[in-house]
Design a protein around this motif. Structure first.
Motif, PDB file in Angstrom:
ATOM      1  N   TYR A 157       0.861  -1.174   0.000  1.00  0.00           N
ATOM      2  CA  TYR A 157       0.000   0.000   0.000  1.00  0.00           C
ATOM      3  C   TYR A 157       0.900   1.227   0.000  1.00  0.00           C
ATOM      4  O   TYR A 157       1.816   1.336   0.817  1.00  0.00           O
ATOM      5  N   TYR A 158       0.623   2.139  -0.911  1.00  0.00           N
ATOM      6  CA  TYR A 158       1.360   3.388  -1.022  1.00  0.00           C
ATOM      7  C   TYR A 158       0.416   4.540  -0.703  1.00  0.00           C
ATOM      8  O   TYR A 158      -0.805   4.425  -0.868  1.00  0.00           O
ATOM      9  N   CYS A 159       1.006   5.655  -0.280  1.00  0.00           N
ATOM     10  CA  CYS A 159       0.166   6.805   0.046  1.00  0.00           C
ATOM     11  C   CYS A 159       0.926   8.099  -0.213  1.00  0.00           C
ATOM     12  O   CYS A 159       2.128   8.096  -0.455  1.00  0.00           O
ATOM     13  N   THR A 160       0.195   9.195  -0.114  1.00  0.00           N
ATOM     14  CA  THR A 160       0.751  10.531  -0.311  1.00  0.00           C
ATOM     15  C   THR A 160       0.799  11.263   1.027  1.00  0.00           C
ATOM     16  O   THR A 160       0.284  10.775   2.036  1.00  0.00           O
ATOM     17  N   ASP A 161       1.365  12.458   0.999  1.00  0.00           N
ATOM     18  CA  ASP A 161       1.410  13.302   2.200  1.00  0.00           C
ATOM     19  C   ASP A 161       0.005  13.584   2.725  1.00  0.00           C
ATOM     20  O   ASP A 161      -0.192  13.699   3.932  1.00  0.00           O
ATOM     21  N   GLU A 162      -0.963  13.674   1.821  1.00  0.00           N
ATOM     22  CA  GLU A 162      -2.341  13.956   2.254  1.00  0.00           C
ATOM     23  C   GLU A 162      -2.876  12.829   3.145  1.00  0.00           C
ATOM     24  O   GLU A 162      -3.561  13.077   4.137  1.00  0.00           O
ATOM     25  N   PHE A 163      -2.557  11.595   2.819  1.00  0.00           N
ATOM     26  CA  PHE A 163      -2.985  10.476   3.658  1.00  0.00           C
ATOM     27  C   PHE A 163      -2.285  10.545   5.019  1.00  0.00           C
ATOM     28  O   PHE A 163      -2.919  10.346   6.060  1.00  0.00           O
ATOM     29  N   ILE A 164      -0.997  10.832   5.015  1.00  0.00           N
ATOM     30  CA  ILE A 164      -0.248  10.945   6.276  1.00  0.00           C
ATOM     31  C   ILE A 164      -0.820  12.072   7.131  1.00  0.00           C
ATOM     32  O   ILE A 164      -0.996  11.914   8.346  1.00  0.00           O
ATOM     33  N   ASP A 165      -1.164  13.198   6.511  1.00  0.00           N
ATOM     34  CA  ASP A 165      -1.791  14.305   7.239  1.00  0.00           C
ATOM     35  C   ASP A 165      -3.124  13.869   7.841  1.00  0.00           C
ATOM     36  O   ASP A 165      -3.443  14.209   8.984  1.00  0.00           O
ATOM     37  N   PHE A 166      -3.909  13.098   7.093  1.00  0.00           N
ATOM     38  CA  PHE A 166      -5.183  12.575   7.586  1.00  0.00           C
ATOM     39  C   PHE A 166      -4.963  11.688   8.806  1.00  0.00           C
ATOM     40  O   PHE A 166      -5.682  11.794   9.808  1.00  0.00           O
ATOM     41  N   VAL A 167      -3.955  10.823   8.750  1.00  0.00           N
ATOM     42  CA  VAL A 167      -3.623   9.937   9.878  1.00  0.00           C
ATOM     43  C   VAL A 167      -3.249  10.774  11.102  1.00  0.00           C
ATOM     44  O   VAL A 167      -3.732  10.525  12.206  1.00  0.00           O
ATOM     45  N   LYS A 168      -2.414  11.780  10.901  1.00  0.00           N
ATOM     46  CA  LYS A 168      -1.986  12.639  12.017  1.00  0.00           C
ATOM     47  C   LYS A 168      -3.148  13.447  12.582  1.00  0.00           C
ATOM     48  O   LYS A 168      -3.310  13.542  13.805  1.00  0.00           O
ATOM     49  N   GLN A 169      -3.964  14.048  11.719  1.00  0.00           N
ATOM     50  CA  GLN A 169      -5.093  14.873  12.169  1.00  0.00           C
ATOM     51  C   GLN A 169      -6.096  14.067  12.979  1.00  0.00           C
ATOM     52  O   GLN A 169      -6.762  14.610  13.861  1.00  0.00           O
ATOM     53  N   ASN A 170      -6.207  12.782  12.682  1.00  0.00           N
ATOM     54  CA  ASN A 170      -7.162  11.929  13.381  1.00  0.00           C
ATOM     55  C   ASN A 170      -6.501  11.077  14.463  1.00  0.00           C
ATOM     56  O   ASN A 170      -7.133  10.165  14.996  1.00  0.00           O
ATOM     57  N   SER A 171      -5.247  11.378  14.765  1.00  0.00           N
ATOM     58  CA  SER A 171      -4.498  10.690  15.825  1.00  0.00           C
ATOM     59  C   SER A 171      -4.567   9.174  15.696  1.00  0.00           C
ATOM     60  O   SER A 171      -4.763   8.460  16.673  1.00  0.00           O
ATOM     61  N   ILE A 172      -4.397   8.686  14.474  1.00  0.00           N
ATOM     62  CA  ILE A 172      -4.397   7.247  14.210  1.00  0.00           C
ATOM     63  C   ILE A 172      -2.999   6.719  14.528  1.00  0.00           C
ATOM     64  O   ILE A 172      -2.016   7.162  13.941  1.00  0.00           O
ATOM     65  N   THR A 173      -2.922   5.793  15.467  1.00  0.00           N
ATOM     66  CA  THR A 173      -1.638   5.284  15.935  1.00  0.00           C
ATOM     67  C   THR A 173      -1.351   3.890  15.390  1.00  0.00           C
ATOM     68  O   THR A 173      -2.265   3.161  15.007  1.00  0.00           O
ATOM     69  N   GLY A 174      -0.064   3.521  15.384  1.00  0.00           N
ATOM     70  CA  GLY A 174       0.354   2.177  15.020  1.00  0.00           C
ATOM     71  C   GLY A 174       1.088   2.088  13.698  1.00  0.00           C
ATOM     72  O   GLY A 174       1.674   1.055  13.395  1.00  0.00           O
ATOM     73  N   LEU A 175       1.057   3.156  12.903  1.00  0.00           N
ATOM     74  CA  LEU A 175       1.671   3.117  11.582  1.00  0.00           C
ATOM     75  C   LEU A 175       2.893   4.021  11.503  1.00  0.00           C
ATOM     76  O   LEU A 175       3.045   4.953  12.285  1.00  0.00           O
ATOM     77  N   LYS A 176       3.729   3.725  10.515  1.00  0.00           N
ATOM     78  CA  LYS A 176       4.788   4.650  10.132  1.00  0.00           C
ATOM     79  C   LYS A 176       4.852   4.613   8.611  1.00  0.00           C
ATOM     80  O   LYS A 176       4.290   3.719   7.967  1.00  0.00           O
ATOM     81  N   PHE A 177       5.525   5.579   8.059  1.00  0.00           N
ATOM     82  CA  PHE A 177       5.548   5.729   6.612  1.00  0.00           C
ATOM     83  C   PHE A 177       6.986   5.866   6.135  1.00  0.00           C
ATOM     84  O   PHE A 177       7.730   6.686   6.648  1.00  0.00           O
ATOM     85  N   ARG A 178       7.355   5.026   5.171  1.00  0.00           N
ATOM     86  CA  ARG A 178       8.716   5.046   4.620  1.00  0.00           C
ATOM     87  C   ARG A 178       8.624   5.612   3.197  1.00  0.00           C
ATOM     88  O   ARG A 178       7.844   5.138   2.390  1.00  0.00           O
ATOM     89  N   CYS A 179       9.447   6.609   2.940  1.00  0.00           N
ATOM     90  CA  CYS A 179       9.450   7.199   1.602  1.00  0.00           C
ATOM     91  C   CYS A 179       9.873   6.136   0.582  1.00  0.00           C
ATOM     92  O   CYS A 179      10.915   5.491   0.742  1.00  0.00           O
ATOM     93  N   ALA A 180       9.032   5.937  -0.431  1.00  0.00           N
ATOM     94  CA  ALA A 180       9.304   4.941  -1.472  1.00  0.00           C
ATOM     95  C   ALA A 180       9.817   5.600  -2.746  1.00  0.00           C
ATOM     96  O   ALA A 180      10.294   4.925  -3.648  1.00  0.00           O
ATOM     97  N   GLY A 181       9.707   6.940  -2.819  1.00  0.00           N
ATOM     98  CA  GLY A 181      10.166   7.658  -4.001  1.00  0.00           C
ATOM     99  C   GLY A 181       9.389   8.930  -4.188  1.00  0.00           C
ATOM    100  O   GLY A 181       8.725   9.422  -3.277  1.00  0.00           O
ATOM    101  N   ILE A 182       9.444   9.444  -5.417  1.00  0.00           N
ATOM    102  CA  ILE A 182       8.752  10.697  -5.721  1.00  0.00           C
ATOM    103  C   ILE A 182       7.857  10.511  -6.934  1.00  0.00           C
ATOM    104  O   ILE A 182       8.091   9.640  -7.777  1.00  0.00           O
ATOM    105  N   ALA A 183       6.828  11.349  -7.007  1.00  0.00           N
ATOM    106  CA  ALA A 183       5.927  11.357  -8.151  1.00  0.00           C
ATOM    107  C   ALA A 183       6.262  12.579  -8.991  1.00  0.00           C
ATOM    108  O   ALA A 183       6.350  13.690  -8.486  1.00  0.00           O
ATOM    109  N   GLU A 184       6.488  12.332 -10.268  1.00  0.00           N
ATOM    110  CA  GLU A 184       6.821  13.421 -11.199  1.00  0.00           C
ATOM    111  C   GLU A 184       5.776  13.492 -12.290  1.00  0.00           C
ATOM    112  O   GLU A 184       5.204  12.535 -12.690  1.00  0.00           O
TER     113      GLU A 184
END
Length: 184
Positions: A157-184
């Motif tokens: 499963y891949y995600c963008t900064d917007e998904f990470i912001d959603f996780v943080k804003q909703n205080s969803i715990t248990g996950l971490k996110f590793r940069c897989a690359g960039i979208a051009e």
């Protein structure tokens, strides 16, 4: 725009693993973003126990577990938040944790896109790109998706900064996110 792989926060939280007698977990490697509602039987999960350690100080109080790539398990509150945010982009399917099927859910991401730019690259180059977390993703193919699967590496499963912001804003715990690359 950075693209991230969704992973487990092993340092701070316990996590779910498949029970030994669970036969469905082998099928997860064939989940490519297809709808599973009509055939779903539910994973059988349990908390990981390290038999070498007498006491595990990591918290059981988490909202999400993603020990296996592409196997995002969330609690009821998080499933409702994701359902509202991602509407027709995911399925929320019940799982069995110690016989209880009402507390945790498997999030089946239905968005499968040709996200990774593989044109004019050899298999070795593609694999190296993914191993080194230096992928080049097609921004135009990702479009408005904030969580997705790649059509080649569909078990992640891949995600963008917007998904990470959603996780943080909703205080969803248990996950971490590793940069897989960039979208051009």
């Amino acid at each position: 725009m950075n693209i991230y792989k969704i992973e487990q926060d092993f340092d701070n939280y316990k996590f779910f693993v498949f029970k030994e007698d669970d036969k469905l977990h082998k099928d997860r490697l064939n989940f490519k973003g297809q709808a599973l509602t009509n055939v779903w039987k539910g994973f059988s999960l349990e908390f990981f126990r390290d038999k070498r350690k007498k006491k595990d100080k990591r918290s059981k109080d988490f909202d999400a577990s993603c020990y296996f790539s592409g196997c995002l398990i969330v609690n009821k509150r998080t499933s409702l938040l994701l359902s509202e945010k991602l509407k027709d982009q995911i399925e929320v399917l019940p799982v069995n944790v110690d016989g209880n099927t009402s507390d945790y859910y498997f999030i089946n991401v239905l968005n499968t896109v040709k996200a990774l730019d593989t044109e004019s690259k050899s298999n070795e180059e593609i694999l190296k790109m993914m191993r080194d977390n230096n992928g080049i993703f097609n921004k135009g193919n990702i479009d408005s998706y904030i969580i997705f699967r790649d059509s080649l590496f569909y078990s992640n499963y891949y995600c963008t900064d917007e998904f990470i912001d959603f996780v943080k804003q909703n205080s969803i715990t248990g996950l971490k996110f590793r940069c897989a690359g960039i979208a051009e």
